[in-house]
Design a protein around this motif. Structure first.
Motif, PDB file in Angstrom:
ATOM      1  N   LYS A  47      49.786  32.080  71.655  1.00  0.00           N
ATOM      2  CA  LYS A  47      48.880  31.055  72.162  1.00  0.00           C
ATOM      3  C   LYS A  47      47.443  31.518  71.994  1.00  0.00           C
ATOM      4  N   ILE A  48      46.541  30.588  71.907  1.00  0.00           N
ATOM      5  CA  ILE A  48      45.123  30.909  71.940  1.00  0.00           C
ATOM      6  C   ILE A  48      44.800  31.310  73.375  1.00  0.00           C
ATOM      7  N   GLN A  49      44.138  32.445  73.540  1.00  0.00           N
ATOM      8  CA  GLN A  49      43.817  32.929  74.877  1.00  0.00           C
ATOM      9  C   GLN A  49      42.604  32.197  75.441  1.00  0.00           C
ATOM     10  N   PHE A  50      42.342  32.389  76.746  1.00  0.00           N
ATOM     11  CA  PHE A  50      41.270  31.676  77.434  1.00  0.00           C
ATOM     12  C   PHE A  50      39.909  31.891  76.775  1.00  0.00           C
ATOM     13  N   ASN A  51      39.724  33.044  76.104  1.00  0.00           N
ATOM     14  CA  ASN A  51      38.441  33.352  75.481  1.00  0.00           C
ATOM     15  C   ASN A  51      38.374  32.927  74.008  1.00  0.00           C
ATOM     16  N   GLY A  52      39.404  32.237  73.541  1.00  0.00           N
ATOM     17  CA  GLY A  52      39.437  31.742  72.166  1.00  0.00           C
ATOM     18  C   GLY A  52      40.079  32.695  71.173  1.00  0.00           C
ATOM     19  N   ASN A  53      40.465  33.872  71.612  1.00  0.00           N
ATOM     20  CA  ASN A  53      41.100  34.832  70.709  1.00  0.00           C
ATOM     21  C   ASN A  53      42.563  34.479  70.463  1.00  0.00           C
ATOM     22  N   LEU A  54      43.027  34.865  69.317  1.00  0.00           N
ATOM     23  CA  LEU A  54      44.427  34.698  68.952  1.00  0.00           C
ATOM     24  C   LEU A  54      45.043  36.093  68.916  1.00  0.00           C
ATOM     25  N   MET A  55      46.029  36.331  69.751  1.00  0.00           N
ATOM     26  CA  MET A  55      46.614  37.658  69.896  1.00  0.00           C
ATOM     27  C   MET A  55      47.837  37.823  69.017  1.00  0.00           C
ATOM     28  N   VAL A  56      47.867  38.943  68.288  1.00  0.00           N
ATOM     29  CA  VAL A  56      49.051  39.356  67.541  1.00  0.00           C
ATOM     30  C   VAL A  56      49.417  40.717  68.088  1.00  0.00           C
ATOM     31  N   GLY A  57      50.575  40.841  68.676  1.00  0.00           N
ATOM     32  CA  GLY A  57      50.957  42.057  69.380  1.00  0.00           C
ATOM     33  C   GLY A  57      51.367  43.205  68.481  1.00  0.00           C
ATOM     34  N   LYS A  58      51.469  44.379  69.112  1.00  0.00           N
ATOM     35  CA  LYS A  58      51.807  45.615  68.424  1.00  0.00           C
ATOM     36  C   LYS A  58      53.178  45.556  67.738  1.00  0.00           C
ATOM     37  N   ALA A  59      54.132  44.913  68.361  1.00  0.00           N
ATOM     38  CA  ALA A  59      55.470  44.845  67.767  1.00  0.00           C
ATOM     39  C   ALA A  59      55.435  44.127  66.422  1.00  0.00           C
ATOM     40  N   TYR A  60      54.564  43.124  66.309  1.00  0.00           N
ATOM     41  CA  TYR A  60      54.464  42.375  65.059  1.00  0.00           C
ATOM     42  C   TYR A  60      53.772  43.203  63.984  1.00  0.00           C
ATOM     43  N   THR A  61      52.686  43.887  64.362  1.00  0.00           N
ATOM     44  CA  THR A  61      51.989  44.701  63.366  1.00  0.00           C
ATOM     45  C   THR A  61      52.851  45.886  62.942  1.00  0.00           C
ATOM     46  N   ALA A  62      53.685  46.382  63.847  1.00  0.00           N
ATOM     47  CA  ALA A  62      54.583  47.480  63.499  1.00  0.00           C
ATOM     48  C   ALA A  62      55.623  47.039  62.469  1.00  0.00           C
ATOM     49  N   LEU A  63      56.082  45.803  62.569  1.00  0.00           N
ATOM     50  CA  LEU A  63      57.050  45.288  61.589  1.00  0.00           C
ATOM     51  C   LEU A  63      56.481  45.318  60.174  1.00  0.00           C
ATOM     52  N   LEU A  64      55.164  45.136  60.071  1.00  0.00           N
ATOM     53  CA  LEU A  64      54.502  45.129  58.773  1.00  0.00           C
ATOM     54  C   LEU A  64      53.879  46.476  58.430  1.00  0.00           C
ATOM     55  N   ASP A  65      54.113  47.468  59.275  1.00  0.00           N
ATOM     56  CA  ASP A  65      53.573  48.816  59.098  1.00  0.00           C
ATOM     57  C   ASP A  65      52.049  48.800  58.974  1.00  0.00           C
ATOM     58  N   LEU A  66      51.393  47.992  59.818  1.00  0.00           N
ATOM     59  CA  LEU A  66      49.935  47.919  59.821  1.00  0.00           C
ATOM     60  C   LEU A  66      49.387  49.022  60.706  1.00  0.00           C
TER      61      LEU A  66
END
Length: 120
Positions: A75-94
């Motif tokens: 979801k878009i957060q209250f401050n307008g940021n879009l969050m992508v969590g650590k588990a997702y970036t880990a899947l892509l080895d970022l």
């Protein structure tokens, strides 16, 4: 850090030493910001179990915090940021510092790693 059969041999060789000395001698040590020593017991025990052929389900692909399955919804957060969590970036080895080009489409956002093509 030693692993596998080399780790098993080192543990056997060291015999009856303290747990701290065992972890230190096998190389599971890192340096803290203040220059002090941090013994990485968890990494040591995981490597030891792996060397003995015990798999505790370390493959966490598709799992987030607490072992929950990833929903791939955000979801878009209250401050307008879009969050992508650590588990997702880990899947892509970022890794921290990886850079992306942001491409905006019709109701979509694409993140393309710098230096790669959109087709990859």
């Amino acid at each position: 850090m030693i692993t596998g059969s080399e780790l098993l041999a080192k543990v056997k060789e060291l015999g009856d030493v303290s747990k701290s000395d065992l972890v230190r001698e096998c190389g599971y040590v890192s340096t803290k910001k203040d220059g002090g020593e941090r013994l990485n017991f968890t990494a040591f025990y995981e490597a030891l179990l792996s060397a003995k052929g015990v798999n505790l389900g370390a493959d966490t692909a598709g799992r987030g915090k607490g072992g929950r399955s990833l929903s791939f919804v955000t979801k878009i957060q209250f401050n307008g940021n879009l969050m992508v969590g650590k588990a997702y970036t880990a899947l892509l080895d970022l890794k921290p510092g990886d850079e992306f080009e942001i491409k905006l489409g019709r109701k979509q956002i694409k993140l393309i790693p710098l230096g790669s093509t959109e087709e990859e």
